[in-house]
Motif scaffolding. Structure first.
Motif, PDB file in Angstrom:
ATOM      1  N   TRP A   1       8.861   9.246  -3.799  1.00 55.83           N
ATOM      2  CA  TRP A   1       8.213   7.930  -3.810  1.00 55.83           C
ATOM      3  C   TRP A   1       6.992   7.909  -2.909  1.00 55.83           C
ATOM      4  CZ3 TRP A   1      12.758   3.835  -3.464  1.00 55.83           C
ATOM      5  CH2 TRP A   1      13.543   3.953  -4.622  1.00 55.83           C
ATOM      6  N   ALA A   2       7.119   8.475  -1.729  1.00 54.28           N
ATOM      7  CA  ALA A   2       5.994   8.492  -0.788  1.00 54.28           C
ATOM      8  C   ALA A   2       4.805   9.250  -1.370  1.00 54.28           C
ATOM      9  CB  ALA A   2       6.426   9.114   0.537  1.00 54.28           C
ATOM     10  N   LEU A   3       5.074  10.375  -1.986  1.00 52.91           N
ATOM     11  CA  LEU A   3       3.997  11.160  -2.592  1.00 52.91           C
ATOM     12  C   LEU A   3       3.367  10.412  -3.762  1.00 52.91           C
ATOM     13  CD1 LEU A   3       5.708  14.666  -2.446  1.00 52.91           C
ATOM     14  CD2 LEU A   3       3.671  13.976  -1.168  1.00 52.91           C
ATOM     15  N   GLU A   4       4.177   9.667  -4.506  1.00 46.67           N
ATOM     16  CA  GLU A   4       3.649   8.858  -5.604  1.00 46.67           C
ATOM     17  C   GLU A   4       2.778   7.731  -5.067  1.00 46.67           C
ATOM     18  OE1 GLU A   4       3.857   9.051  -8.925  1.00 46.67           O
ATOM     19  OE2 GLU A   4       4.985  10.924  -8.905  1.00 46.67           O
ATOM     20  N   VAL A   5       3.227   7.075  -4.010  1.00 47.82           N
ATOM     21  CA  VAL A   5       2.438   5.997  -3.388  1.00 47.82           C
ATOM     22  C   VAL A   5       1.076   6.524  -2.948  1.00 47.82           C
ATOM     23  CG1 VAL A   5       2.271   4.543  -1.321  1.00 47.82           C
ATOM     24  CG2 VAL A   5       4.383   4.562  -2.644  1.00 47.82           C
ATOM     25  N   LYS A   6       1.069   7.744  -2.440  1.00 48.27           N
ATOM     26  CA  LYS A   6      -0.172   8.342  -1.949  1.00 48.27           C
ATOM     27  C   LYS A   6      -1.005   8.974  -3.066  1.00 48.27           C
ATOM     28  CE  LYS A   6      -0.111   7.644   2.499  1.00 48.27           C
ATOM     29  NZ  LYS A   6      -1.228   6.907   3.144  1.00 48.27           N
TER      30      LYS A   6
ATOM     31  N   HIS B   1      -5.397   8.513   1.554  1.00 47.88           N
ATOM     32  CA  HIS B   1      -5.065   8.565   0.131  1.00 47.88           C
ATOM     33  C   HIS B   1      -4.144   7.402  -0.225  1.00 47.88           C
ATOM     34  CE1 HIS B   1      -6.511  12.648   0.679  1.00 47.88           C
ATOM     35  NE2 HIS B   1      -6.452  12.861  -0.616  1.00 47.88           N
ATOM     36  N   GLY B   2      -4.384   6.792  -1.374  1.00 50.73           N
ATOM     37  CA  GLY B   2      -3.472   5.780  -1.890  1.00 50.73           C
ATOM     38  C   GLY B   2      -3.214   4.653  -0.908  1.00 50.73           C
ATOM     39  N   SER B   3      -1.994   4.089  -0.998  1.00 52.13           N
ATOM     40  CA  SER B   3      -1.600   3.000  -0.101  1.00 52.13           C
ATOM     41  C   SER B   3      -0.967   3.561   1.167  1.00 52.13           C
ATOM     42  CB  SER B   3      -0.599   2.078  -0.795  1.00 52.13           C
ATOM     43  OG  SER B   3      -1.157   1.506  -1.965  1.00 52.13           O
ATOM     44  N   SER B   4      -1.073   2.813   2.246  1.00 49.17           N
ATOM     45  CA  SER B   4      -0.464   3.234   3.505  1.00 49.17           C
ATOM     46  C   SER B   4       1.034   2.984   3.476  1.00 49.17           C
ATOM     47  CB  SER B   4      -1.087   2.494   4.688  1.00 49.17           C
ATOM     48  OG  SER B   4      -2.441   2.841   4.831  1.00 49.17           O
ATOM     49  N   ILE B   5       1.799   3.910   4.014  1.00 48.89           N
ATOM     50  CA  ILE B   5       3.245   3.757   4.119  1.00 48.89           C
ATOM     51  C   ILE B   5       3.592   2.937   5.359  1.00 48.89           C
ATOM     52  CG2 ILE B   5       5.405   5.020   4.462  1.00 48.89           C
ATOM     53  CD1 ILE B   5       4.151   7.317   2.861  1.00 48.89           C
ATOM     54  N   LEU B   6       2.787   3.072   6.400  1.00 48.67           N
ATOM     55  CA  LEU B   6       2.997   2.356   7.649  1.00 48.67           C
ATOM     56  C   LEU B   6       1.827   1.412   7.914  1.00 48.67           C
ATOM     57  CD1 LEU B   6       4.381   5.239   9.836  1.00 48.67           C
ATOM     58  CD2 LEU B   6       5.507   3.031   9.592  1.00 48.67           C
ATOM     59  N   PRO B   7       2.079   0.264   8.548  1.00 51.33           N
ATOM     60  CA  PRO B   7       0.990  -0.659   8.891  1.00 51.33           C
ATOM     61  C   PRO B   7       0.040  -0.030   9.905  1.00 51.33           C
ATOM     62  CG  PRO B   7       3.162  -1.709   9.135  1.00 51.33           C
ATOM     63  CD  PRO B   7       3.400  -0.244   8.962  1.00 51.33           C
ATOM     64  N   SER B   8      -1.164  -0.546   9.967  1.00 46.51           N
ATOM     65  CA  SER B   8      -2.148  -0.025  10.920  1.00 46.51           C
ATOM     66  C   SER B   8      -1.917  -0.573  12.332  1.00 46.51           C
ATOM     67  CB  SER B   8      -3.572  -0.376  10.467  1.00 46.51           C
ATOM     68  OG  SER B   8      -3.720  -1.782  10.315  1.00 46.51           O
ATOM     69  N   ASP B   9      -1.371  -1.779  12.431  1.00 42.47           N
ATOM     70  CA  ASP B   9      -1.115  -2.393  13.729  1.00 42.47           C
ATOM     71  C   ASP B   9       0.035  -1.677  14.441  1.00 42.47           C
ATOM     72  OD1 ASP B   9      -1.411  -4.885  15.580  1.00 42.47           O
ATOM     73  OD2 ASP B   9       0.741  -4.747  15.168  1.00 42.47           O
ATOM     74  N   PRO B  10      -0.142  -1.254  15.695  1.00 42.75           N
ATOM     75  CA  PRO B  10       0.899  -0.497  16.412  1.00 42.75           C
ATOM     76  C   PRO B  10       2.241  -1.224  16.497  1.00 42.75           C
ATOM     77  CG  PRO B  10      -1.168  -0.329  17.578  1.00 42.75           C
ATOM     78  CD  PRO B  10      -1.384  -1.344  16.491  1.00 42.75           C
ATOM     79  N   TYR B  11       2.203  -2.540  16.766  1.00 45.36           N
ATOM     80  CA  TYR B  11       3.463  -3.282  16.865  1.00 45.36           C
ATOM     81  C   TYR B  11       4.169  -3.329  15.519  1.00 45.36           C
ATOM     82  CZ  TYR B  11       6.888  -6.967  17.394  1.00 45.36           C
ATOM     83  OH  TYR B  11       8.070  -7.677  17.384  1.00 45.36           O
ATOM     84  N   GLU B  12       3.411  -3.580  14.462  1.00 46.39           N
ATOM     85  CA  GLU B  12       4.007  -3.644  13.131  1.00 46.39           C
ATOM     86  C   GLU B  12       4.550  -2.278  12.709  1.00 46.39           C
ATOM     87  OE1 GLU B  12       1.114  -5.284  10.499  1.00 46.39           O
ATOM     88  OE2 GLU B  12       1.158  -7.276  11.432  1.00 46.39           O
ATOM     89  N   ARG B  13       3.882  -1.209  13.133  1.00 51.21           N
ATOM     90  CA  ARG B  13       4.381   0.140  12.844  1.00 51.21           C
ATOM     91  C   ARG B  13       5.724   0.365  13.536  1.00 51.21           C
ATOM     92  NH1 ARG B  13       0.087   3.722  11.062  1.00 51.21           N
ATOM     93  NH2 ARG B  13       1.155   5.556  11.855  1.00 51.21           N
ATOM     94  N   ALA B  14       5.806  -0.065  14.814  1.00 50.14           N
ATOM     95  CA  ALA B  14       7.062   0.079  15.560  1.00 50.14           C
ATOM     96  C   ALA B  14       8.161  -0.737  14.903  1.00 50.14           C
ATOM     97  CB  ALA B  14       6.851  -0.356  17.006  1.00 50.14           C
TER      98      ALA B  14
END
Length: 226
Positions: free
Chosen positions: A22-27, A82-95
């Motif tokens: 799925w991750a590779l497909e998203v990317k 590439h493609g969509s991000s799996i993790l948010p760019s904001d550090p808090y949201e990533r955590a």
């Protein structure tokens, strides 16, 4: 075109391998899929993952990355543009995303589901209630969103993807409803939305094979515990 030197060692009936797909497909990353027989593991798999000797293993330019969540992080780091991000760019949201991914991955949810699948009678009913309470907790993070990642799937959706993929099958096998539309409306809707994604339809193994595989696991577990 396949990304140069990129191979995924896996088996189609593994939800952990499915995460990586799925991750590779998203990317939008193309790769070579190497099917492994876990009863007769290839020398390459044993070389690339000598510690656990399990799938998935992502091999990139002969460098192996093991463990599904580690692989997801690697994919995001290497192909972040590439493609969509799996993790948010904001550090808090990533955590925050990492926290809920871990919650769905460990005993809170995944182990709870196995408890339902491997028990019978009163023990099983108790396990169902405990799992439902954990899913209610997870549901709080879904409030106001279509997916855990927002309008598109992200880390938590991918890691928790075993819920829509496997819980309906477990419900059918054990004859107990786990995710009820009234009790868990957001999780219920999310499960439907996940299963409607083209990338999920593209990668999901045949339903009859999954059911047979899961029934065999349950029979084996019950035989060992009785």
């Amino acid at each position: 075109m396949v990304e140069d030197g990129l191979k995924l060692y896996g088996t189609k009936l593994s939800p952990f391998v499915l995460r990586v797909e799925w991750a590779l497909e998203v990317k939008g990353i193309k790769y070579e899929y190497v099917t492994e027989d876990l009863k007769n593991k290839s020398p390459q798999l044993l070389e690339y993952n000598p510690v656990y000797k399990m799938v998935p293993v992502l091999v990139h330019h002969e460098n192996p990355v093991c463990e599904s969540i580690m692989i997801l992080e690697y994919i995001e780091d290497v192909w972040k543009n590439h493609g969509s991000s799996i993790l948010p760019s904001d550090p808090y949201e990533r955590a925050e995303a990492r926290f809920w991914a871990k919650f769905s991955e460990e005993k809170q949810c995944l182990q709870g589901c196995f408890e339902v699948f491997s028990k019978t009678g009163e023990e099983q009913l108790k396990a169902v209630k405990e799992l439902q309470e954990r899913l209610k907790t997870l549901e709080e993070y879904l409030e106001g969103k279509k997916f855990f990642g927002g309008e598109t799937i992200g880390l938590v959706d991918i890691v928790a993807g075993w819920i829509p993929s496997w819980i309906p099958i477990i419900e059918e096998i054990v004859g107990i409803k786990i995710v009820d539309e009234e009790e868990l409306p957001l999780i219920y809707a999310w499960m439907h939305d996940i299963l409607e994604l083209d990338l999920v339809k593209k990668t999901m193994p045949p339903l009859d094979e999954v059911k047979t595989h899961m029934r065999n696991i349950r029979e084996d577990v019950l035989r060992k515990t009785n």
